[in-house]
Motif scaffolding. Structure first.
Motif, PDB file in Angstrom:
ATOM      1  N   MET A 122       0.841  -1.191   0.000  1.00  0.00           N
ATOM      2  CA  MET A 122       0.000   0.000   0.000  1.00  0.00           C
ATOM      3  C   MET A 122       0.878   1.243   0.000  1.00  0.00           C
ATOM      4  O   MET A 122       1.881   1.318   0.719  1.00  0.00           O
ATOM      5  CB  MET A 122      -0.917   0.030   1.229  1.00  0.00           C
ATOM      6  N   GLU A 174      -2.685   5.624  -0.091  1.00  0.00           N
ATOM      7  CA  GLU A 174      -3.730   4.621   0.138  1.00  0.00           C
ATOM      8  C   GLU A 174      -3.958   4.396   1.633  1.00  0.00           C
ATOM      9  O   GLU A 174      -5.107   4.296   2.093  1.00  0.00           O
ATOM     10  CB  GLU A 174      -3.340   3.305  -0.540  1.00  0.00           C
ATOM     11  N   ILE A 175      -2.875   4.342   2.388  1.00  0.00           N
ATOM     12  CA  ILE A 175      -3.009   4.162   3.830  1.00  0.00           C
ATOM     13  C   ILE A 175      -3.749   5.342   4.443  1.00  0.00           C
ATOM     14  O   ILE A 175      -4.642   5.166   5.287  1.00  0.00           O
ATOM     15  CB  ILE A 175      -1.623   3.979   4.477  1.00  0.00           C
ATOM     16  N   THR A 186       5.954   3.172  -0.393  1.00  0.00           N
ATOM     17  CA  THR A 186       5.058   2.027  -0.513  1.00  0.00           C
ATOM     18  C   THR A 186       5.433   1.028   0.567  1.00  0.00           C
ATOM     19  O   THR A 186       6.566   0.559   0.631  1.00  0.00           O
ATOM     20  CB  THR A 186       5.165   1.364  -1.894  1.00  0.00           C
TER      21      THR A 186
END
Length: 459
Positions: free
Chosen positions: A4, A8-9, A22
């Motif tokens: 992720m 996104e986190i 990432t």
């Protein structure tokens, strides 16, 4: 962990991404145990601020930080770090196809059952299980964040110190199979009674859907009563259960052999671990594994080869001179102490003198004095030769043993660990077996260390 990006986190946890990275490795709390490509979780404690170690975490191999303020390295900033870890864990669990979550709770035995179950499931598919007893609002999500896309089984140990705790944990890792082992006296001082403990433990089976399976201890009345609190299919274990043990035998080393009987057939098991209480732990693990389709012969083979993966739980060490020391100093409550004393009595059958070194059992509330006295009386009734109570809080253990009618043993009260070691040094011999057990805060593992200087861990 599934891969992720920081963006996104941040979207999952409702935070703000500072920098780019990432995350491909697990989350972790301690820079002394870093995870390559992992996410360092920066908590602010009473004495230590995790944000101060952010750069060290990156230097140790992490790629990003989850914290409550920006750092000099890539960081996702949130208002509540613990809540954010939970949200991230649920997201990861939901994204792994075919993942089965198997959850365990109970007043004692959780860690042993978890270790047995993990070793069974590992034989058939990739499995992630709780490390040690990381079973709270941080431990459970950190366990879940070790899951990868190829993981098929997630085994989580769940503890509770109040109502709603297990419900919260089930919201992070919704169980497919849920096992309640027992309802004892652990943390009774915080809960206010065993009925309250049962209400809290039963939250686990309430979290199951109709397609789930509740694995319940047939021999515990409070657990048996949880049958009415779940929509799931029920499988029980223990005496009278669907998964049960017959033809039990105990050898001179305190190890149990038995035939496990289930709907799927039967098989002979000899557990490498010490103590009769391990039989129910093994049955619980067997029942859970059978519920997810593991063949009985695989279950039996795994139990026969099971290792002790968690420290200070009936660890047997033999000194070069022959003295046997059983280290069960990780934690204690009345039920777990009695189980350990029963194992000690079995070890004495071979002719060794039995010595129980017992300390305070904490979090027992108003009944603490009575509970300590009960344990001492139990030791006497089981024929333990010496009961050595360590510390003022444990004095009722010695008193309970001394007051037991017909006991021919010796009750000794000492002020602390140093005095206990001195007494042991002057009074135990190579033909004795010594059990050491107390609540974690008593730190009786130091007595074990003093006893087995230059000793050798037994296989």
């Amino acid at each position: 962990m599934i891969a992720m990006t920081l963006t996104e986190i941040a979207e999952v946890v409702g935070g703000t991404a500072h920098g780019r990275a990432t995350v491909r490795g697990p989350a972790f709390l301690d820079t002394r145990s870093p995870e390559p490509d992992g996410l360092f979780v920066a908590l602010v404690g009473e004495h230590v601020d995790g944000h101060d170690f952010a750069e060290r975490a990156i230097a140790a191999g992490a790629v990003a930080v989850l914290g409550s303020r920006p750092t000099a390295v890539p960081t996702v900033v949130v208002d509540d770090v613990v809540a954010a870890v939970g949200l991230l864990a649920r997201h990861v669990v939901d994204r792994v196809p075919g993942l089965q979550v198997l959850a365990i709770t109970g007043s004692q035995g959780k860690t042993s059952v978890k270790d047995y179950l993990a070793q069974i499931l590992e034989r058939v598919a990739e499995t992630v299980a709780t490390l040690g007893n990381l079973n709270n609002e941080l431990g459970v999500p950190l366990t879940a964040l070790r899951v990868r896309p190829t993981t098929r089984h997630l085994v989580v140990e769940m503890g509770a110190r109040g109502q709603g705790h297990i419900s919260y944990l089930c919201g992070l890792t919704p169980p497919d199979v849920a096992c309640v082992l027992n309802v004892g006296s652990a943390h009774v001082g915080e809960f206010g009674g065993r009925a309250a403990i049962a209400r809290a433990k039963g939250e686990l089976v309430e979290a199951l859907g109709p397609e789930g399976v509740a694995v319940l201890n047939a021999g515990d009345e409070l657990v048996h009563a949880m049958r009415g609190r779940t929509r799931a299919r029920i499988v029980d274990f223990g005496v009278g259960g669907q998964v049960r043990a017959v033809d039990l035998a105990v050898d001179s080393h305190g190890r149990c052999s038995f035939t496990v009987v289930a709907e799927q057939g039967s098989g002979r098991v000899t557990l490498p671990q010490i103590g009769r209480h391990q039989v129910d732990n093994a049955l619980a693990a067997a029942a859970m594994a059978l519920c997810v389709g593991v063949e009985l012969d695989v279950v039996v083979a795994a139990l026969n080869a099971a290792e002790s993966r968690s420290r200070w739980r009936m660890e047997r060490t033999e000194r070069p001179d022959g003295l046997v020391v059983i280290n069960d100093a990780y934690n204690a409550n009345p039920e777990s102490v009695e189980a350990a004393l029963l194992a000690l009595a079995d070890l004495g059958v071979a002719g060794r003198r039995t010595v129980a070194v017992l300390g305070e059992m904490r979090e027992l509330g108003a009944d603490a004095s009575l509970a300590h006295r009960r344990v001492g009386a139990f030791a006497a009734r089981r024929g333990i030769a010496v009961v050595l109570a360590v510390g003022a809080a444990a004095e009722q253990i010695a008193a309970g043993a001394a007051a037991e009618p017909g006991w021919a043993g010796q009750a000794v009260q000492v002020a602390g660990r140093a005095e206990a070691l001195q007494w042991l040094g002057e009074n135990v011999s190579a033909s004795d077996v010594v059990l050491v057990k107390a609540s974690r805060g008593a730190e009786l593992e130091h007595i074990v260390e003093g006893l087995i200087v230059e000793g050798t861990r037994a296989p």
